[in-house]
Design a protein around this motif. Structure first.
Motif, PDB file in Angstrom:
ATOM      1  N   LEU A 191      -1.077  -7.504 -16.110  1.00 24.02           N
ATOM      2  CA  LEU A 191      -0.990  -8.054 -14.760  1.00 24.02           C
ATOM      3  C   LEU A 191      -1.841  -7.275 -13.769  1.00 24.02           C
ATOM      4  N   TYR A 192      -1.890  -5.964 -13.943  1.00 26.10           N
ATOM      5  CA  TYR A 192      -2.588  -5.076 -13.013  1.00 26.10           C
ATOM      6  C   TYR A 192      -3.514  -4.157 -13.806  1.00 26.10           C
ATOM      7  N   PRO A 193      -4.683  -4.644 -14.223  1.00 24.96           N
ATOM      8  CA  PRO A 193      -5.598  -3.787 -14.987  1.00 24.96           C
ATOM      9  C   PRO A 193      -5.949  -2.520 -14.218  1.00 24.96           C
ATOM     10  N   PHE A 194      -5.732  -1.376 -14.841  1.00 19.24           N
ATOM     11  CA  PHE A 194      -5.919  -0.113 -14.142  1.00 19.24           C
ATOM     12  C   PHE A 194      -7.349   0.040 -13.643  1.00 19.24           C
ATOM     13  N   ALA A 195      -8.326  -0.421 -14.443  1.00 12.43           N
ATOM     14  CA  ALA A 195      -9.722  -0.272 -14.032  1.00 12.43           C
ATOM     15  C   ALA A 195     -10.009  -1.027 -12.743  1.00 12.43           C
ATOM     16  N   ARG A 196      -9.374  -2.172 -12.560  1.00 14.61           N
ATOM     17  CA  ARG A 196      -9.596  -2.935 -11.338  1.00 14.61           C
ATOM     18  C   ARG A 196      -8.874  -2.311 -10.150  1.00 14.61           C
ATOM     19  N   ILE A 197      -7.688  -1.761 -10.387  1.00 18.15           N
ATOM     20  CA  ILE A 197      -6.990  -1.038  -9.324  1.00 18.15           C
ATOM     21  C   ILE A 197      -7.837   0.126  -8.833  1.00 18.15           C
ATOM     22  N   ASN A 198      -8.472   0.823  -9.769  1.00 12.73           N
ATOM     23  CA  ASN A 198      -9.231   2.031  -9.430  1.00 12.73           C
ATOM     24  C   ASN A 198     -10.627   1.733  -8.898  1.00 12.73           C
ATOM     25  N   ASP A 199     -11.016   0.458  -8.888  1.00 12.87           N
ATOM     26  CA  ASP A 199     -12.328   0.045  -8.393  1.00 12.87           C
ATOM     27  C   ASP A 199     -12.215  -0.322  -6.917  1.00 12.87           C
ATOM     28  N   PRO A 200     -12.866   0.436  -6.035  1.00 13.65           N
ATOM     29  CA  PRO A 200     -12.775   0.129  -4.592  1.00 13.65           C
ATOM     30  C   PRO A 200     -13.266  -1.268  -4.241  1.00 13.65           C
ATOM     31  N   ALA A 201     -14.140  -1.843  -5.074  1.00 14.28           N
ATOM     32  CA  ALA A 201     -14.681  -3.162  -4.773  1.00 14.28           C
ATOM     33  C   ALA A 201     -13.758  -4.293  -5.199  1.00 14.28           C
ATOM     34  N   SER A 202     -12.718  -3.969  -5.965  1.00 10.29           N
ATOM     35  CA  SER A 202     -11.793  -4.997  -6.440  1.00 10.29           C
ATOM     36  C   SER A 202     -10.609  -5.106  -5.488  1.00 10.29           C
ATOM     37  N   PRO A 203     -10.111  -6.324  -5.240  1.00  6.63           N
ATOM     38  CA  PRO A 203      -8.938  -6.478  -4.371  1.00  6.63           C
ATOM     39  C   PRO A 203      -7.619  -6.153  -5.076  1.00  6.63           C
ATOM     40  N   VAL A 204      -7.655  -5.939  -6.389  1.00  5.84           N
ATOM     41  CA  VAL A 204      -6.429  -5.687  -7.140  1.00  5.84           C
ATOM     42  C   VAL A 204      -5.860  -4.325  -6.741  1.00  5.84           C
ATOM     43  N   ALA A 205      -4.569  -4.292  -6.422  1.00  3.34           N
ATOM     44  CA  ALA A 205      -3.893  -3.057  -6.037  1.00  3.34           C
ATOM     45  C   ALA A 205      -2.589  -2.945  -6.806  1.00  3.34           C
ATOM     46  N   GLY A 206      -2.262  -1.726  -7.214  1.00  3.80           N
ATOM     47  CA  GLY A 206      -1.019  -1.518  -7.930  1.00  3.80           C
ATOM     48  C   GLY A 206      -0.721  -0.037  -8.031  1.00  3.80           C
ATOM     49  N   ALA A 207       0.526   0.272  -8.327  1.00  2.78           N
ATOM     50  CA  ALA A 207       0.958   1.650  -8.502  1.00  2.78           C
ATOM     51  C   ALA A 207       2.210   1.638  -9.350  1.00  2.78           C
ATOM     52  N   ALA A 208       2.608   2.806  -9.805  1.00  2.00           N
ATOM     53  CA  ALA A 208       3.830   2.960 -10.589  1.00  2.00           C
ATOM     54  C   ALA A 208       4.758   3.906  -9.838  1.00  2.00           C
ATOM     55  N   GLY A 209       5.964   3.427  -9.549  1.00  2.00           N
ATOM     56  CA  GLY A 209       6.844   4.120  -8.621  1.00  2.00           C
ATOM     57  C   GLY A 209       7.329   5.478  -9.070  1.00  2.00           C
ATOM     58  N   GLY A 210       7.231   5.813 -10.341  1.00  2.00           N
ATOM     59  CA  GLY A 210       7.708   7.117 -10.789  1.00  2.00           C
ATOM     60  C   GLY A 210       6.901   8.270 -10.255  1.00  2.00           C
ATOM     61  N   THR A 211       5.636   8.040  -9.959  1.00  2.98           N
ATOM     62  CA  THR A 211       4.747   9.078  -9.429  1.00  2.98           C
ATOM     63  C   THR A 211       3.761   8.448  -8.472  1.00  2.98           C
ATOM     64  N   MET A 212       3.895   8.742  -7.180  1.00  2.76           N
ATOM     65  CA  MET A 212       2.942   8.249  -6.187  1.00  2.76           C
ATOM     66  C   MET A 212       2.663   9.366  -5.176  1.00  2.76           C
ATOM     67  N   LEU A 213       1.467   9.934  -5.279  1.00  2.00           N
ATOM     68  CA  LEU A 213       1.035  10.960  -4.334  1.00  2.00           C
ATOM     69  C   LEU A 213       0.171  10.286  -3.280  1.00  2.00           C
ATOM     70  N   VAL A 380      11.998 -11.261   0.520  1.00  2.00           N
ATOM     71  CA  VAL A 380      11.482 -10.167   1.322  1.00  2.00           C
ATOM     72  C   VAL A 380       9.974 -10.145   1.188  1.00  2.00           C
ATOM     73  N   HIS A 381       9.320  -9.470   2.119  1.00  2.00           N
ATOM     74  CA  HIS A 381       7.875  -9.411   2.061  1.00  2.00           C
ATOM     75  C   HIS A 381       7.470  -8.394   1.027  1.00  2.00           C
ATOM     76  N   GLY A 382       6.202  -8.442   0.644  1.00  2.00           N
ATOM     77  CA  GLY A 382       5.696  -7.483  -0.322  1.00  2.00           C
ATOM     78  C   GLY A 382       5.561  -8.094  -1.691  1.00  2.00           C
ATOM     79  N   GLY A 383       4.678  -7.512  -2.499  1.00  2.00           N
ATOM     80  CA  GLY A 383       4.465  -8.042  -3.832  1.00  2.00           C
ATOM     81  C   GLY A 383       4.113  -6.960  -4.797  1.00  2.00           C
ATOM     82  N   GLY A 384       3.980  -7.343  -6.052  1.00  2.00           N
ATOM     83  CA  GLY A 384       3.630  -6.392  -7.093  1.00  2.00           C
ATOM     84  C   GLY A 384       4.717  -6.276  -8.100  1.00  2.00           C
ATOM     85  N   MET A 385       4.570  -5.363  -9.018  1.00  2.00           N
ATOM     86  CA  MET A 385       5.560  -5.157 -10.066  1.00  2.00           C
ATOM     87  C   MET A 385       5.979  -3.703 -10.068  1.00  2.00           C
ATOM     88  N   GLN A 386       7.260  -3.486 -10.212  1.00  2.00           N
ATOM     89  CA  GLN A 386       7.777  -2.123 -10.210  1.00  2.00           C
ATOM     90  C   GLN A 386       7.965  -1.624 -11.627  1.00  2.00           C
TER      91      GLN A 386
END
Length: 387
Positions: A191-213, A380-386
């Motif tokens: 659902l959230y390819p890490f390479a696209r999340i890490n690409d500033p040019a991609s609109p895909v955003a995601g994170a994993a709640g266990g560790t977020m700095l 509620v507002h907001g999206g993504g997967m936890q």
């Protein structure tokens, strides 16, 4: 003829997924433990905790034991626990007086329980932090290697990142965990390819709640935790806000943090999925229908055609099923599981689909999302997967 077309569509879908979908199946990226940092800014660690008596002591001990040269403060927010979580946290040895346990206040209307606890911890932390500080958001069931914080900060500094997140190692010991947990990680990455999340040019955003700095400045730029206040999928919602305001993201797999939360039976994993699956689909019956049809094409058609089809339909189905199994192999290796567990992956996908349908049924019956003895019946507002 229709079987041939179905098989060809399934094979085409898998060719696109494997070769043109951000290499979602790849195990990586993985941060290696960082050495000494040139600069070690202030870090506040915020841990929301509700009825976490079994894991809170080990979590806090690992956070207080971080090998980090800069100032570190730990804020545990006891979110109205009924099992003594706060008292257990206070009893953890803290010779350097870096731990603060906050008694959570009543949750205001419009806030999810977890984010209200996080907000209280962040507000207390901001009083002690400089402008260039970081805040680490982590769960009360996560154990951290002593080098973890230093590694996260080093990554953020080296690449000027605003949010560094990692998917921690999940438990994979019980029969249910071995059958279902690796697929959770695999489906998340699909659902959230890490390479696209890490690409500033991609609109895909995601994170994993266990560790977020997250950088303090990035958090303030989005309006603080209050900007997320109603989100039930808080991690990906935070990532979306940070990226939308120009922030740089990183999401990878962690070898320096692991979850102690057990999932002893399939019912535990069902509830974990169902609590946010329909939220992910924005409470839309049409999106649910599209998801079910998509899953049927990607997972059920290849297996069905490979087992019961003929001629080209069987060939197309077998190739698609083979691609799906090959793509799952890196995740199985990460969890130390044998390759044969890729064979029933379509059935595992069916379990996740059923839990998603169950999530929708619960919502439309008025039961809504239930977690930690709290029920949320309104969208509620907001999206993504936890995670």
């Amino acid at each position: 003829m229709w079987r041939d077309l179905l098989g060809l569509a399934a094979l085409g879908a898998w060719l696109k997924l494997v070769f043109a979908h951000g290499r979602f199946w790849r195990y990586g990226p993985v941060l290696k433990p960082a050495g000494a940092l040139a600069r070690s800014p202030d870090v506040a660690i915020v841990v929301p905790a509700r009825d976490e008596a079994e894991t809170i002591a080990a979590c806090v001990e690992s956070l207080l034991g971080q090998d980090y040269d800069g100032p570190v403060s730990v804020f545990v927010v006891d979110d109205r626990s009924g099992d003594g979580t706060g008292a257990i946290a206070r009893a953890v040895p803290d010779p350097q007086a870096r731990l603060t346990v906050i008694e959570g206040r009543d949750r205001p209307a419009g806030w999810s329980g977890k984010l209200w606890a996080v907000h209280q911890g962040v507000q207390a932390a901001l009083e002690r932090l400089g402008a260039d500080a970081f805040i680490l958001l982590t769960d009360a069931d996560i154990i951290h290697d002593p080098a973890h914080l230093r590694t996260l900060v080093g990554k953020a500094q080296a690449e000027r990142l605003d949010l560094v997140s990692e998917m921690v190692r999940l438990k994979c010991e019980s029969a249910a965990e071995r059958a279902l947990v690796p697929a959770f990680v695999y489906f998340f990455a699909m659902l959230y390819p890490f390479a696209r999340i890490n690409d500033p040019a991609s609109p895909v955003a995601g994170a994993a709640g266990g560790t977020m700095l997250v950088r303090r400045m990035a958090l303030e730029r989005i309006g603080g935790i209050e900007a997320l206040r109603g989100a039930l999928i808080d991690d990906c919602t935070l990532a979306a806000h940070v990226k939308r305001t120009g922030g740089a993201l990183y999401l990878g797999h962690s070898e320096l943090a692991w979850s102690k939360r057990p999932y002893e039976g399939a019912g535990d994993i069902w509830r974990m999925i169902a609590r946010t699956a329909y939220v992910q689909l924005r409470y839309s019956p049409l999106l649910l229908l599209g998801t079910v049809l998509g899953l049927a094409l990607v997972w059920f058609a290849p297996m069905g055609l490979a087992l019961f089809g003929r001629g080209r339909a069987r060939l197309f189905g077998a190739l698609a099923w083979g691609l799906s199994m090959a793509s799952f192999a890196p995740t199985l290796r990460r969890f130390g599981q044998p390759f044969w567990r890729a064979l029933p992956l379509p059935l595992v996908a069916g379990f996740y689909m059923a839990a998603t349908i169950g999530s929708a049924i619960d919502h439309h019956r008025g039961k809504g999302v239930r977690w930690k003895d709290r029920a949320y019946t309104e969208p509620v507002h907001g999206g993504g997967m936890q995670a």
